[in-house]
Design an enzyme around this catalytic site. Sequence first.
Site: not given
Ligand code: SDX
Length: 430
Positions: A308, A365
């Site tokens: 998140h 989720d």
């Molecule tokens: C919602 O914003 C809100 O409030 C949203 C929400 C709401 O109520 O409105 O809470 C609802 O959208 C919840 C999130 C649902 N999405 C997912 O579950 C999709 C999977 N999660 C991600 O794609 C990710 O965690 C995000 C999109 C939620 C957040 O992404 P960020 O903050 O942009 O972080 P990032 O993508 O830059 O990740 C940071 C690191 C990266 O690794 P490095 O490049 O530092 O090595 O964490 C890793 C990412 O690769 N990473 C994951 C991961 N999520 C982040 N690795 C594996 N699996 C994951 N799910």
Amino acid sequence: MPETAKIILDGTEYELPVMTGSEGEKAIDISKLRDLTGHITLDIGYKNTGATTSGITFLDGELGILRHRGYSIEDLAEKASYLEVAYLLLNGTLPTKAQYTDFEDKIKEHTLVNEGLEGMFKAFPTGSHPMGQLISMTSALSLFYPKSLNPHRDDEAVNRTVLRLLAKMPTICAMIYKKRHGHPIVYPKNSLDYVSNYLNMTFGQVTMDNYTPDPVIVDAMNKLLILHADHEQNCSASTVRMVGSSQANLYSSTAAGIAALWGPLHGGANQEVLEMLELIRQDGGNVAKWVAKAKDKNDNFRLMGFGHRVYKNFDPRARIIKKTCDDVLNKLGIHDPVLEIAKQLEEAALTDPYFIERKLYPNVDFYSGIIYRAIGFPTDFFTVLFAMGRLPGWISQWQEMRKEKQPIARPRQIYVGEPPRPFVFMNDRG
Ligand code: SDX
């Protein structure tokens, strides 16, 4: 002495005001930065940028705190109904009994939709994604209520538009569900409460005299809708504010929010989580293999429902949903093998350095889809339920932006393209 931040640019020192929110959050106010320094800030994805002040929702991502108008999400999920929370988000206070009854009665005046809306289904390809249909139907409401096109009419007209949208959203969501099954729509019954009415329109049948939704399901739906009701400046709420800031009407601002929510990184994740869990189940339930894939930079696979932007500790909603999941499945006598896989995934990830270092925890989720499936919704319908829950949050954000007469949102950029060059006619381009 007001708090300030000092920056030095090209040898000149500038002082910028620092503002402190009611929960102690700090922000450097850069609204005069460009006039003062000729510089702008750059923050792709707005990871460090506040777009507004707001009094609706407070999140503390480090402590896993979520409050709406000062009330904790734990209290609201346990003690309030979804419509009470909708009233709270929109009005800033929990309703008295009289205010609640008046609110509920006013919504009941608008639960029917114009029959013309049903005709839109003839244009939708059979089996097309319910979120695409919801975007179209929500936007189409602006065509049936042309007076809503001016969002700055008198407050009474705007409030009627708000009530119409709140009242018609469950009806539209139920119509989408019925049409995908080729069943006749079930009209709203104003003798039912908001959530029971939605369940009746969805799972009731015109041939049934009286469908009585299971109280376990009504309670679970209330909780799920509350847990999705608002989440401050998330992608879809920011979209609603952005579109609304151009003085677009509430229906099209909301349709834009639904479009943003559809993305798999946002609300679309609840559908992706179930598809991911099913994939792992069909692959023999080898959780370690899929956790390794999620960590592998050369593999596009991500653990959907994990991570998140704000919560760098647990998502309080995920905790409540996980408990609700156990309760609902036990009470309904359902054994869903993917629930076990979800729990094993969570356990594996929470002890794995990759997830611990990146502070990746289950989000709202991760478990919600398991409950939706237990209630009987198809996987691609889960994000429609997220949108229905989030509606009062979007409306309250839109109202707050409108009441504060915020300017049209128009971010700047840093250009990194071609320098000036002369136009050469095609024949002379070699
Ligand atoms: C919602 O914003 C809100 O409030 C949203 C929400 C709401 O109520 O409105 O809470 C609802 O959208 C919840 C999130 C649902 N999405 C997912 O579950 C999709 C999977 N999660 C991600 O794609 C990710 O965690 C995000 C999109 C939620 C957040 O992404 P960020 O903050 O942009 O972080 P990032 O993508 O830059 O990740 C940071 C690191 C990266 O690794 P490095 O490049 O530092 O090595 O964490 C890793 C990412 O690769 N990473 C994951 C991961 N999520 C982040 N690795 C594996 N699996 C994951 N799910």
